[in-house]
Design a protein around this motif. Structure first.
Motif, mmCIF file in Angstrom:
data_model
loop_
_atom_site.group_PDB
_atom_site.id
_atom_site.type_symbol
_atom_site.label_atom_id
_atom_site.label_comp_id
_atom_site.label_asym_id
_atom_site.label_seq_id
_atom_site.Cartn_x
_atom_site.Cartn_y
_atom_site.Cartn_z
ATOM 1 N N UNK A 1 0.493 -1.004 -0.136
ATOM 2 C CA UNK A 1 -0.177 0.014 -0.163
ATOM 3 C C UNK A 1 0.815 1.750 -0.030
ATOM 4 N N UNK A 2 1.495 1.454 0.798
ATOM 5 C CA UNK A 2 2.820 2.091 0.548
ATOM 6 C C UNK A 2 3.445 2.624 -0.720
ATOM 7 N N UNK A 3 3.953 1.337 -1.036
ATOM 8 C CA UNK A 3 4.560 2.104 -2.657
ATOM 9 C C UNK A 3 3.627 2.487 -3.406
ATOM 10 N N UNK A 4 1.969 2.322 -3.277
ATOM 11 C CA UNK A 4 1.086 3.022 -4.215
ATOM 12 C C UNK A 4 0.754 4.597 -3.843
ATOM 13 N N UNK A 5 1.257 4.872 -2.482
ATOM 14 C CA UNK A 5 1.092 6.071 -2.494
ATOM 15 C C UNK A 5 1.791 6.863 -2.618
ATOM 16 N N UNK A 6 3.424 6.231 -2.404
ATOM 17 C CA UNK A 6 4.950 6.833 -3.429
ATOM 18 C C UNK A 6 4.172 7.228 -4.718
ATOM 19 N N UNK A 7 3.468 6.158 -5.828
ATOM 20 C CA UNK A 7 3.984 5.772 -7.298
ATOM 21 C C UNK A 7 2.524 7.826 -7.357
ATOM 22 N N UNK A 8 1.870 7.023 -6.991
ATOM 23 C CA UNK A 8 0.436 8.742 -6.573
ATOM 24 C C UNK A 8 0.684 10.665 -6.143
ATOM 25 N N UNK A 9 1.781 9.727 -5.582
ATOM 26 C CA UNK A 9 2.665 11.290 -4.914
ATOM 27 C C UNK A 9 3.465 11.365 -6.144
ATOM 28 N N UNK A 10 4.263 11.279 -6.465
ATOM 29 C CA UNK A 10 5.309 10.926 -7.827
ATOM 30 C C UNK A 10 4.175 11.263 -9.031
ATOM 31 N N UNK A 11 3.155 11.379 -8.896
ATOM 32 C CA UNK A 11 2.797 11.434 -10.329
ATOM 33 C C UNK A 11 1.761 13.137 -10.212
ATOM 34 N N UNK A 12 1.611 12.863 -8.531
ATOM 35 C CA UNK A 12 0.815 14.049 -8.337
ATOM 36 C C UNK A 12 2.717 14.971 -8.832
ATOM 37 N N UNK A 13 3.575 14.962 -8.455
ATOM 38 C CA UNK A 13 5.117 16.379 -8.151
ATOM 39 C C UNK A 13 5.327 15.875 -10.208
ATOM 40 N N UNK A 14 4.091 14.996 -10.529
ATOM 41 C CA UNK A 14 5.203 15.016 -12.047
ATOM 42 C C UNK A 14 3.867 15.908 -12.769
ATOM 43 N N UNK A 15 2.861 15.708 -12.325
ATOM 44 C CA UNK A 15 1.598 16.503 -13.293
ATOM 45 C C UNK A 15 1.289 18.234 -12.190
ATOM 46 N N UNK A 16 2.059 18.358 -11.428
ATOM 47 C CA UNK A 16 2.210 19.973 -10.847
ATOM 48 C C UNK A 16 3.287 20.502 -11.166
ATOM 49 N N UNK A 17 4.409 19.426 -12.224
ATOM 50 C CA UNK A 17 6.140 20.408 -12.324
ATOM 51 C C UNK A 17 5.358 21.200 -14.362
ATOM 52 N N UNK A 18 4.177 19.434 -14.534
ATOM 53 C CA UNK A 18 4.501 19.637 -16.266
ATOM 54 C C UNK A 18 3.328 20.867 -16.191
ATOM 55 N N UNK A 19 2.485 21.157 -15.344
ATOM 56 C CA UNK A 19 1.031 22.792 -15.230
ATOM 57 C C UNK A 19 1.925 23.440 -14.658
ATOM 58 N N UNK A 20 3.050 23.529 -13.931
ATOM 59 C CA UNK A 20 3.164 24.979 -13.640
ATOM 60 C C UNK A 20 4.518 25.278 -15.266
ATOM 61 N N UNK A 21 5.266 23.724 -16.060
ATOM 62 C CA UNK A 21 5.748 24.782 -17.214
ATOM 63 C C UNK A 21 5.441 24.965 -18.341
ATOM 64 N N UNK A 22 3.763 24.262 -18.465
ATOM 65 C CA UNK A 22 3.056 24.712 -19.256
ATOM 66 C C UNK A 22 2.672 26.248 -18.875
ATOM 67 N N UNK A 23 2.397 26.111 -17.656
ATOM 68 C CA UNK A 23 1.586 27.612 -17.132
ATOM 69 C C UNK A 23 2.949 28.729 -17.546
#
Length: 138
Positions: A1-23
């Motif tokens: 279960x901890x691995x899933x949380x880490x994966x979701x957290x990394x996906x959220x960070x990547x999405x935020x970085x992409x959105x910030x760069x796009x903005x």
């Protein structure tokens, strides 16, 4: 279960970085609803929701707008481009070659003068008259 949380957290960070760069890289006319600084703050303070909101409502969709081609040369006036590195510049290489040739000629002239002086000193010691002929110019 901890691995899933880490994966979701990394996906959220990547999405935020992409959105910030796009903005930050979007042109002023392509941003909808809010000013750029507001979108940046929303993306930073609410990474998941802000990123999704930016991609859904914050920017113009790519299909509906015509792309205007950029002028050649990035909008700058056409001018002679100088080489980036000095060793790529033929003018610089020519100047180095000329300077080296001049230094070699000067060194050769000094060696010849020194050799003539030594020969004349030896002749004076032996009682012979010094040589009168001139050396050819290089």
């Amino acid at each position: 279960m901890a691995r899933l949380y880490i994966l979701i957290f990394l996906a959220q960070v990547v999405l935020a970085v992409c959105a910030l760069i796009s903005c930050l890289s979007a042109e002023e006319g392509d941003i909808r609803a809010l000013p750029r600084i507001a979108w940046v703050l929303i993306i930073l303070f609410f990474p998941l929701v802000g990123s999704i909101a930016w991609f859904v409502a914050g920017r113009e969709s790519g299909a509906g707008r015509p792309r205007t081609p950029r002028p050649a040369g990035g909008g700058f006036a056409q001018r002679r481009r100088r080489p980036v590195a000095p060793d790529d510049d033929p003018e610089f290489l020519r100047s180095i070659e000329e300077r080296s040739r001049q230094q070699d000629q000067e060194l050769f002239r000094r060696w010849e003068d020194d050799l003539r002086r030594r020969e004349d000193d030896l002749r004076r010691r032996d009682g012979e008259p010094p040589r009168e002929e001139k050396s050819p110019e290089v």
